[in-house]
Motif scaffolding. Structure first.
Motif, PDB file in Angstrom:
ATOM      1  N   GLU A   2      -3.587  -3.012  -3.408  1.00 17.40           N
ATOM      2  CA  GLU A   2      -3.434  -2.221  -4.634  1.00 17.40           C
ATOM      3  C   GLU A   2      -4.385  -2.708  -5.730  1.00 17.40           C
ATOM      4  O   GLU A   2      -4.664  -3.904  -5.848  1.00 17.40           O
ATOM      5  CB  GLU A   2      -1.990  -2.326  -5.140  1.00 17.40           C
ATOM      6  CG  GLU A   2      -0.944  -1.864  -4.136  1.00 17.40           C
ATOM      7  CD  GLU A   2      -0.475  -2.951  -3.179  1.00 17.40           C
ATOM      8  OE1 GLU A   2       0.413  -2.659  -2.360  1.00 17.40           O
ATOM      9  OE2 GLU A   2      -1.006  -4.075  -3.260  1.00 17.40           O
ATOM     10  N   SER A   3      -4.818  -1.783  -6.546  1.00 19.84           N
ATOM     11  CA  SER A   3      -5.662  -2.123  -7.694  1.00 19.84           C
ATOM     12  C   SER A   3      -4.786  -2.550  -8.870  1.00 19.84           C
ATOM     13  O   SER A   3      -3.585  -2.253  -8.913  1.00 19.84           O
ATOM     14  CB  SER A   3      -6.508  -0.913  -8.118  1.00 19.84           C
ATOM     15  OG  SER A   3      -5.665   0.094  -8.669  1.00 19.84           O
ATOM     16  N   ASN A  17       0.818  -1.216   0.000  1.00 20.68           N
ATOM     17  CA  ASN A  17       0.000   0.000   0.000  1.00 20.68           C
ATOM     18  C   ASN A  17       0.855   1.272   0.000  1.00 20.68           C
ATOM     19  O   ASN A  17       0.524   2.262   0.658  1.00 20.68           O
ATOM     20  CB  ASN A  17      -0.959   0.015   1.198  1.00 20.68           C
ATOM     21  CG  ASN A  17      -1.944  -1.136   1.150  1.00 20.68           C
ATOM     22  OD1 ASN A  17      -2.351  -1.584   0.079  1.00 20.68           O
ATOM     23  ND2 ASN A  17      -2.352  -1.634   2.309  1.00 20.68           N
ATOM     24  N   SER A  44       2.702   4.640  -1.720  1.00 13.08           N
ATOM     25  CA  SER A  44       2.278   5.664  -2.674  1.00 13.08           C
ATOM     26  C   SER A  44       3.061   5.534  -3.972  1.00 13.08           C
ATOM     27  O   SER A  44       4.175   4.994  -3.996  1.00 13.08           O
ATOM     28  CB  SER A  44       2.503   7.054  -2.091  1.00 13.08           C
ATOM     29  OG  SER A  44       3.897   7.326  -1.997  1.00 13.08           O
ATOM     30  N   LYS A  45       2.484   6.050  -5.042  1.00 13.71           N
ATOM     31  CA  LYS A  45       3.177   5.995  -6.340  1.00 13.71           C
ATOM     32  C   LYS A  45       4.494   6.778  -6.300  1.00 13.71           C
ATOM     33  O   LYS A  45       5.515   6.269  -6.797  1.00 13.71           O
ATOM     34  CB  LYS A  45       2.268   6.508  -7.453  1.00 13.71           C
ATOM     35  CG  LYS A  45       2.904   6.393  -8.831  1.00 13.71           C
ATOM     36  CD  LYS A  45       1.903   6.614  -9.934  1.00 13.71           C
ATOM     37  CE  LYS A  45       2.527   6.651 -11.315  1.00 13.71           C
ATOM     38  NZ  LYS A  45       3.538   5.628 -11.576  1.00 13.71           N
ATOM     39  N   PHE A  61      -3.267   0.462 -10.579  1.00 10.63           N
ATOM     40  CA  PHE A  61      -2.097   0.976  -9.870  1.00 10.63           C
ATOM     41  C   PHE A  61      -0.877   0.109 -10.166  1.00 10.63           C
ATOM     42  O   PHE A  61       0.210   0.615 -10.463  1.00 10.63           O
ATOM     43  CB  PHE A  61      -2.382   1.017  -8.369  1.00 10.63           C
ATOM     44  CG  PHE A  61      -1.257   1.566  -7.538  1.00 10.63           C
ATOM     45  CD1 PHE A  61      -1.113   2.924  -7.359  1.00 10.63           C
ATOM     46  CD2 PHE A  61      -0.343   0.715  -6.923  1.00 10.63           C
ATOM     47  CE1 PHE A  61      -0.069   3.438  -6.601  1.00 10.63           C
ATOM     48  CE2 PHE A  61       0.698   1.218  -6.163  1.00 10.63           C
ATOM     49  CZ  PHE A  61       0.831   2.585  -5.992  1.00 10.63           C
ATOM     50  N   CYS A  62      -1.045  -1.193 -10.095  1.00 10.95           N
ATOM     51  CA  CYS A  62       0.073  -2.115 -10.307  1.00 10.95           C
ATOM     52  C   CYS A  62       0.677  -1.977 -11.703  1.00 10.95           C
ATOM     53  O   CYS A  62       1.877  -2.161 -11.893  1.00 10.95           O
ATOM     54  CB  CYS A  62      -0.381  -3.553 -10.089  1.00 10.95           C
ATOM     55  SG  CYS A  62      -0.870  -3.950  -8.397  1.00 10.95           S
ATOM     56  N   LYS A  98       1.363  -9.919  -8.054  1.00 11.61           N
ATOM     57  CA  LYS A  98       0.343  -9.492  -7.081  1.00 11.61           C
ATOM     58  C   LYS A  98       0.111 -10.595  -6.062  1.00 11.61           C
ATOM     59  O   LYS A  98      -0.224 -11.726  -6.412  1.00 11.61           O
ATOM     60  CB  LYS A  98      -0.983  -9.158  -7.777  1.00 11.61           C
ATOM     61  CG  LYS A  98      -2.050  -8.646  -6.798  1.00 11.61           C
ATOM     62  CD  LYS A  98      -1.649  -7.303  -6.227  1.00 11.61           C
ATOM     63  CE  LYS A  98      -2.685  -6.749  -5.232  1.00 11.61           C
ATOM     64  NZ  LYS A  98      -2.596  -7.384  -3.898  1.00 11.61           N
ATOM     65  N   PHE A 158       3.459  -6.466  -5.263  1.00 12.97           N
ATOM     66  CA  PHE A 158       2.491  -5.701  -4.482  1.00 12.97           C
ATOM     67  C   PHE A 158       1.796  -6.637  -3.511  1.00 12.97           C
ATOM     68  O   PHE A 158       1.146  -7.596  -3.913  1.00 12.97           O
ATOM     69  CB  PHE A 158       1.479  -5.028  -5.413  1.00 12.97           C
ATOM     70  CG  PHE A 158       2.105  -4.000  -6.315  1.00 12.97           C
ATOM     71  CD1 PHE A 158       2.448  -2.752  -5.818  1.00 12.97           C
ATOM     72  CD2 PHE A 158       2.373  -4.280  -7.642  1.00 12.97           C
ATOM     73  CE1 PHE A 158       3.042  -1.798  -6.631  1.00 12.97           C
ATOM     74  CE2 PHE A 158       2.961  -3.334  -8.470  1.00 12.97           C
ATOM     75  CZ  PHE A 158       3.298  -2.090  -7.965  1.00 12.97           C
TER      76      PHE A 158
END
Length: 205
Positions: free
Chosen positions: A86-87, A62, A64-65, A90-91, A100, A82
């Motif tokens: 995370e979506s 989780n 930040s970018k 986002f990944c 993931k 990840f």
């Protein structure tokens, strides 16, 4: 060939030993709440000593970018893992192959992840432990794995030198990931346990 990833690397000695034993990938944890957290500077020093053809994986929870982007600028990460909530969007946003992690409770968790994260290089199946993201030493029920998983996947969660052979035989996993069960203390690998883990995998081949 069963691929082996050793996660939670925090020092050069453990990294080089894992490579000597035949690790295909090493995992570095960039999650400050983890006892296996490593700084960018320390990770740089370790990665500079690694032999060729060993994949370097950066694990985030989780984050930040901007935080991930900054680490990607400084470290030669081959794959981003990840391990949080995370979506898929986002990944995919880092122009880097990604894994993931799926905290498995039911078979539906696996089926949903196949659909939602179809762009992942692989899914990593780990045990679901409340408020904890990986490195728990807990396993999930391997019997709920679907017979057909339509993308590459990695078995994780509660694997030990004693049970990894059984796990590979039962699940037909082609890749495994281990961290806590091969440690002498949190963040430090035990050479004997590490070697025994590799032996367990080799016996299952």
């Amino acid at each position: 060939m069963i691929r082996i990833k050793i996660c939670g690397i925090t020092n050069e000695q453990d990294a080089l030993l894992a490579c000597q034993l035949g690790a295909d990938a090493l995992g570095f944890v960039f999650y400050e709440r983890s006892p296996r957290f490593i700084s960018v500077q320390k990770a740089q020093a370790i990665m500079a000593k690694l032999p060729p053809f060993v994949s370097v994986v950066g694990l985030f929870v989780n984050a930040s970018k901007p935080f991930i982007d900054e680490i990607l600028k400084q470290l030669p990460l081959d794959i981003v893992q990840f391990h949080g909530d995370e979506s898929a969007l986002f990944c995919q946003s880092f122009d880097r192959p990604y894994i993931k992690a799926v905290r498995v409770q039911t078979r539906e968790d696996i089926l949903m992840a196949q659909h939602d994260f179809a762009t992942a290089r692989a899914l990593l199946f780990d045990a679901h432990v409340k408020d904890t993201y990986g490195g728990t030493g807990q396993r999930f029920d391997w019997g709920i794995l679907p017979e057909q998983i339509n993308m590459p996947w990695v078995l994780s969660g509660g694997l030990t030198p004693d049970n990894v052979g059984e796990a590979v035989t039962l699940t037909h996993a082609l890749a495994v990931d281990v961290s806590s069960s091969v440690e002498s203390e949190k963040g430090v690998k035990c050479p004997q346990k590490l070697a025994a883990f590799f032996e367990g995998v080799h016996r299952a081949r």
